[in-house]
Design a protein around this motif. Structure first.
Motif, short mmCIF file in Angstrom:
data_model
loop_
_atom_site.label_atom_id
_atom_site.label_comp_id
_atom_site.label_asym_id
_atom_site.label_seq_id
_atom_site.Cartn_x
_atom_site.Cartn_y
_atom_site.Cartn_z
N ARG A 1 1.62 28.81 25.50
CA ARG A 1 1.33 27.39 25.33
C ARG A 1 2.00 26.57 26.43
NH1 ARG A 1 3.11 27.82 19.11
NH2 ARG A 1 4.35 29.46 20.13
N THR A 2 3.25 26.92 26.72
CA THR A 2 3.95 26.26 27.82
C THR A 2 3.32 26.63 29.16
OG1 THR A 2 6.03 26.21 26.59
CG2 THR A 2 6.19 26.12 28.99
N GLY A 3 2.89 27.88 29.29
CA GLY A 3 2.26 28.32 30.53
C GLY A 3 1.01 27.54 30.85
N TRP A 4 0.18 27.29 29.82
CA TRP A 4 -1.03 26.50 30.08
C TRP A 4 -0.70 25.05 30.37
CZ3 TRP A 4 -5.57 27.18 31.93
CH2 TRP A 4 -6.48 26.13 31.90
N ALA A 5 0.31 24.51 29.70
CA ALA A 5 0.72 23.13 29.99
C ALA A 5 1.07 22.98 31.46
CB ALA A 5 1.90 22.73 29.11
N ASN A 6 1.84 23.94 31.99
CA ASN A 6 2.23 23.82 33.39
C ASN A 6 1.08 24.13 34.32
OD1 ASN A 6 4.68 22.95 34.66
ND2 ASN A 6 4.69 24.90 35.76
N ALA A 7 0.21 25.07 33.93
CA ALA A 7 -0.96 25.37 34.75
C ALA A 7 -1.86 24.14 34.85
CB ALA A 7 -1.74 26.54 34.15
N ALA A 8 -2.03 23.44 33.73
CA ALA A 8 -2.86 22.23 33.74
C ALA A 8 -2.23 21.15 34.62
CB ALA A 8 -3.06 21.71 32.32
N LEU A 9 -0.92 20.99 34.49
CA LEU A 9 -0.23 19.97 35.29
C LEU A 9 -0.33 20.29 36.78
CD1 LEU A 9 1.67 17.52 35.61
CD2 LEU A 9 3.59 19.10 35.31
N LEU A 10 -0.02 21.52 37.16
CA LEU A 10 -0.04 21.89 38.57
C LEU A 10 -1.44 21.83 39.16
CD1 LEU A 10 2.48 24.89 38.65
CD2 LEU A 10 2.90 22.50 39.29
N THR A 11 -2.44 22.27 38.38
CA THR A 11 -3.82 22.20 38.85
C THR A 11 -4.25 20.75 39.04
OG1 THR A 11 -4.34 24.29 37.74
CG2 THR A 11 -6.20 22.91 38.40
N LEU B 1 -2.40 18.36 39.86
CA LEU B 1 -1.71 17.83 41.04
C LEU B 1 -2.23 18.42 42.34
CD1 LEU B 1 1.97 17.82 39.70
CD2 LEU B 1 0.45 15.84 39.99
N GLY B 2 -3.11 19.44 42.25
CA GLY B 2 -3.70 20.00 43.45
C GLY B 2 -3.03 21.25 43.98
N VAL B 3 -2.19 21.90 43.15
CA VAL B 3 -1.56 23.15 43.56
C VAL B 3 -2.60 24.26 43.52
CG1 VAL B 3 0.23 24.85 42.96
CG2 VAL B 3 0.69 22.39 42.73
N PRO B 4 -2.71 25.11 44.54
CA PRO B 4 -3.73 26.16 44.56
C PRO B 4 -3.61 27.12 43.39
CG PRO B 4 -2.79 25.87 46.75
CD PRO B 4 -1.94 25.06 45.80
N ARG B 5 -4.74 27.66 42.99
CA ARG B 5 -4.81 28.56 41.83
C ARG B 5 -3.87 29.76 42.00
NH1 ARG B 5 -9.29 29.83 38.52
NH2 ARG B 5 -8.84 31.64 37.21
N GLN B 6 -3.78 30.31 43.18
CA GLN B 6 -2.92 31.48 43.40
C GLN B 6 -1.46 31.14 43.11
OE1 GLN B 6 -3.16 33.05 47.39
NE2 GLN B 6 -1.86 34.80 46.94
N THR B 7 -1.03 29.96 43.50
CA THR B 7 0.34 29.53 43.24
C THR B 7 0.56 29.28 41.76
OG1 THR B 7 0.40 28.47 45.42
CG2 THR B 7 2.10 27.82 43.85
N VAL B 8 -0.43 28.67 41.11
CA VAL B 8 -0.34 28.42 39.67
C VAL B 8 -0.21 29.74 38.91
CG1 VAL B 8 -1.54 27.48 37.66
CG2 VAL B 8 -1.65 26.27 39.85
N GLU B 9 -0.98 30.72 39.31
CA GLU B 9 -0.91 32.02 38.65
C GLU B 9 0.45 32.67 38.84
OE1 GLU B 9 -2.93 36.24 39.50
OE2 GLU B 9 -4.34 34.77 38.64
N ALA B 10 1.00 32.56 40.03
CA ALA B 10 2.33 33.13 40.30
C ALA B 10 3.38 32.48 39.40
CB ALA B 10 2.69 32.97 41.77
N ASP B 11 3.30 31.16 39.23
CA ASP B 11 4.23 30.46 38.34
C ASP B 11 4.06 30.94 36.90
OD1 ASP B 11 6.03 28.00 37.69
OD2 ASP B 11 4.28 27.75 36.39
N TYR B 12 2.82 31.11 36.49
CA TYR B 12 2.51 31.58 35.13
C TYR B 12 3.08 32.97 34.90
CZ TYR B 12 -0.52 33.11 31.26
OH TYR B 12 -1.01 33.61 30.08
N LEU B 13 2.85 33.88 35.84
CA LEU B 13 3.27 35.27 35.69
C LEU B 13 4.78 35.44 35.82
CD1 LEU B 13 0.45 37.11 37.69
CD2 LEU B 13 0.69 36.88 35.20
N ALA B 14 5.46 34.46 36.35
CA ALA B 14 6.92 34.56 36.51
C ALA B 14 7.63 34.71 35.17
CB ALA B 14 7.45 33.34 37.26
N SER B 15 6.99 34.31 34.07
CA SER B 15 7.62 34.51 32.76
C SER B 15 7.90 35.98 32.49
CB SER B 15 6.73 33.94 31.65
OG SER B 15 6.81 32.53 31.60
N ASN B 16 7.07 36.87 33.04
CA ASN B 16 7.33 38.31 32.87
C ASN B 16 8.68 38.70 33.46
OD1 ASN B 16 4.93 39.00 31.52
ND2 ASN B 16 3.81 39.25 33.44
#
Length: 349
Positions: A250-260, A262-277
């Motif tokens: 839920r937090t991951g999608w919140a940040n993905a939505a915010l970053l997207t 703001l114009g952050v590229p999808r590859q960067t957004v995914e890296a931020d999301y996967l960092a939880s691992n």
């Protein structure tokens, strides 16, 4: 049963785009900030590793606490030691030409969390950067210590959005820094997600994918993420924090939505999301080590974040709304004016 699967995910945590993808970085785009890459990584020994690339910056000087701690060319790496203890150690990256950056290590170390980190510090497709120290994301706050709460007060956390379900909030109530507003933004309120306990790893993956889709198109998800983004846009005296139980879905999608947005590229957004691992590895390994092999195999997809989970959210945006801008406006009520203000507030360069 809903509670059975909720217990599985929550207890486990406690045991420790085409139309929707941001456009690829434009090589011809010009930005006031010459840095294409810049990171600060804190070491366990108190050192800090600084890395940067500023192709048009000529030379770069880096300061901490007002003193020069590193110098280099347009591309460089430096390890800084001997700095005094601080809640967060900030570094000012100053190029010979162009605007500088103020960065810190993304992870905020607290005794009671494993996945509390800064939402910013990323470059957009147009060469701007998301400010750090404005928005934070985290796992549950119920184990925060008095020292943690004091640190969050010093970080000026003003608003806390709790994305968890009622059962989670009741069982593990948040500890919120003094003076901060506490807002319930229940992503799965009224959702059909997590109705049955998965019996196989495949069922677990499907449950996570379905939950991600519900975050986008479910009534609870739309209301919750509208609260979060609207709250960030309206609170000009940030910092804002949003969190769930593990700080990953839920937090991951919140940040993905915010970053997207703001114009952050999808590859960067995914890296931020996967960092939880990475941030949750020790906690997840401890959980799995206490389970029989067959049960651990079912639990692991629930503890992981995987590209297919995040992709399911973006797919749901495309299917339901056609584009991310339409998702923001029609799903979350963030219109062009509010989006412009959000970018003005959170981007530099």
């Amino acid at each position: 049963m809903k509670k059975a699967l909720l217990a599985a995910t929550v207890v486990a945590s406690a045991l420790t785009a085409t139309l929707i993808t941001a456009p690829a970085a434009n090589a011809g785009a010009r930005s006031a900030i010459p840095f294409t890459e810049a990171t600060v990584t804190a070491g366990a020994d108190g050192s800090f590793t600084l890395e940067w690339k500023a192709p048009t910056g000529k030379r770069v000087e880096i300061r901490a606490n007002g003193k020069v701690v590193a110098k280099g060319g347009a591309q460089g790496r430096a390890v800084v030691t001997g700095l005094p203890a601080a809640d967060r150690q900030w570094f000012d990256f100053t190029p010979q030409r162009g605007q500088g950056l103020r960065l810190a290590d993304r992870l905020v170390k607290l005794e009671g969390t494993a996945n509390f980190r800064d939402a910013g510090g990323y470059r957009t497709a147009t060469g701007q950067w998301v400010k750090m120290g404005e928005v934070y994301r985290s796992d549950a706050l119920n184990k925060l210590t008095p020292a943690d709460l004091a640190k969050l007060r010093r970080l000026h956390i003003r608003t806390v959005f709790d994305l968890r379900m009622e059962d989670e909030r009741t069982k593990d109530a948040d500890k919120v820094p003094a003076g901060a507003a506490y807002v319930v933004a229940d992503v799965f309120a009224g959702s059909g997600s997590f109705q049955t306990m998965p019996r196989t790893p495949e069922e677990a993956v499907r449950a996570m994918v379905d939950a991600e889709r519900a975050m986008v198109s479910g009534a609870g998800g739309k209301k919750a993420y509208a609260q979060v983004l609207d709250g960030i846009e309206r609170d000009r005296a940030r910092s804002v924090l949003f969190h769930c139980t593990a700080g990953k879905d839920r937090t991951g999608w919140a940040n993905a939505a915010l970053l997207t947005a703001l114009g952050v590229p999808r590859q960067t957004v995914e890296a931020d999301y996967l960092a939880s691992n990475d941030y949750r590895k020790a906690a997840n390994d401890a959980i799995l080590s206490h389970l029989p092999a067959q049960q651990a195999a079912v639990y692991k997809p629930l503890l992981d974040v995987r590209p297919e989970y995040l992709n399911a959210g973006y797919d749901e945006v495309r299917t339901t709304y056609g584009s991310f801008d339409r998702y923001l406006e029609d799903g979350l009520g963030i219109d062009a004016r509010e989006l412009k203000q959000l970018k003005k507030d959170l981007l530099v360069g």
